[in-house]
Design a protein around this motif. Sequence first.
Motif, short mmCIF file in Angstrom:
data_model
loop_
_atom_site.label_atom_id
_atom_site.label_comp_id
_atom_site.label_asym_id
_atom_site.label_seq_id
_atom_site.Cartn_x
_atom_site.Cartn_y
_atom_site.Cartn_z
N GLY B 291 -0.62 -1.24 0.26
CA GLY B 291 -2.04 -1.01 0.55
C GLY B 291 -2.40 -1.24 2.00
O GLY B 291 -1.56 -1.12 2.89
N THR B 292 -3.66 -1.60 2.23
CA THR B 292 -4.13 -1.73 3.61
C THR B 292 -4.63 -3.14 3.94
O THR B 292 -5.43 -3.32 4.84
CB THR B 292 -5.25 -0.71 3.90
OG1 THR B 292 -6.27 -0.87 2.92
CG2 THR B 292 -4.72 0.71 3.86
N ASN B 293 -4.14 -4.13 3.18
CA ASN B 293 -4.21 -5.50 3.68
C ASN B 293 -2.93 -6.20 3.23
O ASN B 293 -2.31 -5.77 2.25
CB ASN B 293 -5.50 -6.22 3.29
CG ASN B 293 -5.52 -6.69 1.86
OD1 ASN B 293 -4.64 -7.42 1.42
ND2 ASN B 293 -6.53 -6.26 1.12
N SER B 317 -12.58 -0.93 -2.83
CA SER B 317 -11.64 -1.21 -1.73
C SER B 317 -10.23 -0.73 -2.09
O SER B 317 -9.54 -0.16 -1.26
CB SER B 317 -11.59 -2.71 -1.42
OG SER B 317 -12.88 -3.19 -1.16
N LYS B 320 -10.06 3.12 -1.97
CA LYS B 320 -10.11 3.57 -0.57
C LYS B 320 -8.74 3.36 0.07
O LYS B 320 -8.23 4.21 0.81
CB LYS B 320 -11.18 2.78 0.18
CG LYS B 320 -11.39 3.22 1.63
CD LYS B 320 -12.56 2.45 2.26
CE LYS B 320 -13.02 3.02 3.58
NZ LYS B 320 -12.02 3.05 4.62
N SER B 321 -8.16 2.22 -0.24
CA SER B 321 -6.88 1.85 0.31
C SER B 321 -5.77 2.83 -0.10
O SER B 321 -5.00 3.31 0.74
CB SER B 321 -6.57 0.43 -0.18
OG SER B 321 -5.38 -0.02 0.35
N TYR B 324 -6.15 6.19 1.50
CA TYR B 324 -5.67 6.15 2.89
C TYR B 324 -4.15 6.25 2.92
O TYR B 324 -3.57 6.94 3.75
CB TYR B 324 -6.14 4.86 3.56
CG TYR B 324 -5.70 4.76 5.01
CD1 TYR B 324 -6.47 5.33 6.03
CD2 TYR B 324 -4.51 4.13 5.35
CE1 TYR B 324 -6.04 5.28 7.35
CE2 TYR B 324 -4.08 4.07 6.66
CZ TYR B 324 -4.85 4.64 7.67
OH TYR B 324 -4.43 4.59 8.96
N PHE B 431 -3.30 -2.81 8.09
CA PHE B 431 -4.69 -2.35 8.09
C PHE B 431 -4.76 -0.85 8.42
O PHE B 431 -3.90 -0.33 9.13
CB PHE B 431 -5.50 -3.08 9.16
CG PHE B 431 -5.61 -4.57 8.95
CD1 PHE B 431 -5.63 -5.13 7.68
CD2 PHE B 431 -5.72 -5.41 10.04
CE1 PHE B 431 -5.75 -6.51 7.50
CE2 PHE B 431 -5.85 -6.78 9.89
CZ PHE B 431 -5.86 -7.33 8.61
N GLU B 432 -5.81 -0.21 7.96
CA GLU B 432 -6.05 1.19 8.33
C GLU B 432 -5.99 1.32 9.85
O GLU B 432 -6.64 0.55 10.56
CB GLU B 432 -7.44 1.65 7.86
CG GLU B 432 -7.53 1.89 6.38
CD GLU B 432 -8.90 2.45 5.99
OE1 GLU B 432 -9.53 3.14 6.83
OE2 GLU B 432 -9.33 2.19 4.86
N ARG B 440 0.20 5.24 8.42
CA ARG B 440 0.34 4.51 7.14
C ARG B 440 1.50 3.53 7.23
O ARG B 440 2.62 3.92 7.56
CB ARG B 440 0.58 5.51 6.02
CG ARG B 440 -0.63 6.38 5.76
CD ARG B 440 -0.20 7.70 5.16
NE ARG B 440 -1.32 8.34 4.47
CZ ARG B 440 -1.25 9.58 3.99
NH1 ARG B 440 -0.13 10.28 4.08
NH2 ARG B 440 -2.30 10.11 3.39
#
Lengths: 198, 472
Positions: B291-293, B317, B320-321, B324, B431-432, B440
């Motif tokens: 993911g993005t965290n 969240s 969205k993650s 992305y 993170f994004e 990515r």
Amino acid sequence: MSKQINIVNSTVVPIKMENIDTDQIIPARFLKATSRDGFGKNLFRDWRYENDDEQQPKKSFPLNNSNYTGSILVAGKNFGCGSSREHAAWAIKDYGFDVVVSSFFADIFKNNALNNFLLPVTVSDSFLQNIFDAVEKDPTASLEVNLKEQTIRISSSNLTEKFDINHYKKTCLLNGYDDIDYLLSIKKEVEEFEKHLA
Amino acid sequence: MAKTLFEKIWDKHVIKTIEDGPSVLYIDKHFIHEVTSPQAFKGLEQRGLKVFRPKQVVATADHNVPTINQHLPIKEELSRKQVQTLKENCEKFGIELYGLGHPYQGIVHVIGPELGVTQPGMTIVCGDSHTSTHGAFGTIAFGIGTSEVEMVLATQCLLQSKPKLMRINVEGKLNKGVVSKDIILYIISLISASGATGYAVEYAGSAIRNLSMEARMTICNMSIEMGARCGMIAPDEITFNYVKGRQFAPAGKAWDEAWAYWKTLYSDADAKFDKEININARDIEPMITYGTNPGMGIGVSGHVPALTEIDEKEKPSFEKSLLYMGLEPGTNIKGKKVDYVFIGSCTNSRIEDLRMVAAFVKGKHKADDVEVWIVPGSKQVEKQAKEEGIDKVFEEAGFILRQPGCSACLGMNEDKIPAGKYCISTSNRNFEGRQGPNARTFLASPLTAAAAAITGEVADVRELISTALEVE
């Protein structure tokens, strides 16, 4: 930068997202300035624009929604996590916000915000949800943040919650004091301390 | 009274505590770099102040530097200007700078320890959240903002509230193919990207004690990714042996005195923590984030969580993650194609990381459509890698050994991952946009990243090191 905060009464910009990190608030490629000014135009840059192009605002992003205005930013929990870049606090302040409300702030961001007279207000999960609900129902719903009383109130419903802030920081914000002024004032004590360290 | 490691160091450095407010904490060492210092120096000038203790400040250029052709001027004007501003400020204020071209230049959290500037029992700060790295030596080390950089430059002090204390015990022997990066990614996946906010974290237990200093630094480095104010490990023989003989380490009588003190730096048996977490090393497998965290991590044999496994409030969240990342909920991560492999950053760019990768890839070649960047953490790491012939192993494998810097960790310098591309990265943040707009990121260990370099996809390194090689 406006120093001193007491009462902020404003409509809000809601970003209903959790774990918003400082790379989103201000991406690293905009950290090359050597002054503190002008970061607001790149606030949330990659969430705000398609293809890094100011001519292509992302319609769904709250900053691009003209229904949402004001000097209070409201966001999901763990706001400001990640990089220690103070540029994130500068960007938010420079854009025109004086208060950020969340149910949880990352430590370094919170300190950076306080050092820039940007007030981080931590509310309960349920109160945060109440704010999001109120704004969803009516984008002109406003909040009143009163630092002296340590209260935050949703004007439309009169729902109020107390928030915490340490006494020292509160005094600084109410009076416009910087930490550095205090630290410089105790220089003799620091020099004395150094003699006994080692 | 029984004290924790944190309390022993903290109490020694508190000058005074303001009633119902923070404490004045004395700072032993202050690292600075080009990105978060210019406004602090400007602030000093505006106030007509000098740097209070310039000898306790060490500077380097790392975030903005290119990692090829470092002998040429930096192409990008703003980056060049920022690096130049650091040089001018260091000259003006009498601060030692290990800038581009200097044999000590490198990522700030790599050079501090390798030069012996970082020593047990210190308080250390830097305008960079990964300052927690130095906690591996039994220090209180944490990231600060630029206003705080200015305060430390001006007074060698900071106003800090004492954090709560957490201990994370990792006991037992690590599984094959599992290294320290997997331990910390596992911990963060367990307690989330905000699970340690407000805490100073001490890592303990036999699995931690058995790690080298490099491996311990990797763990402490990512403490901030779960929100911790700092991460630390009690110093022991491994620590003392690492520090001894380094450029700025104490020597002779000074060493004996320091050593005697350092040996007292551990949490007393009955010291109290606000929170304790126990982990069995056997439960950890090679980890990867989807993911993005950094809290969005799974074992490499696992699957991206299905929507039904996600809390209702976290769904926006989460979705969205995944959007992305271009991943579907509930799918396997293994076999996912990667385009770039980045081995570097303050998390994993030390000589041991490079050795680990070299031992694994020796005699193998990268997959055709993957680009592999190896970025050493410092000039000294680069030099040592060449002396050991590691550069040749990389060359034969089709990897590019670049020059020291933060590189593709943060999308600030020339090294960026193109939009839409997948990068398996040994850095610390997914993170994004972290590695470049719309890039990515899969975070993983150097071993898992090397496995992806060879296979061209997310792979389980355990299946590739069965008999030929044991990498601990």
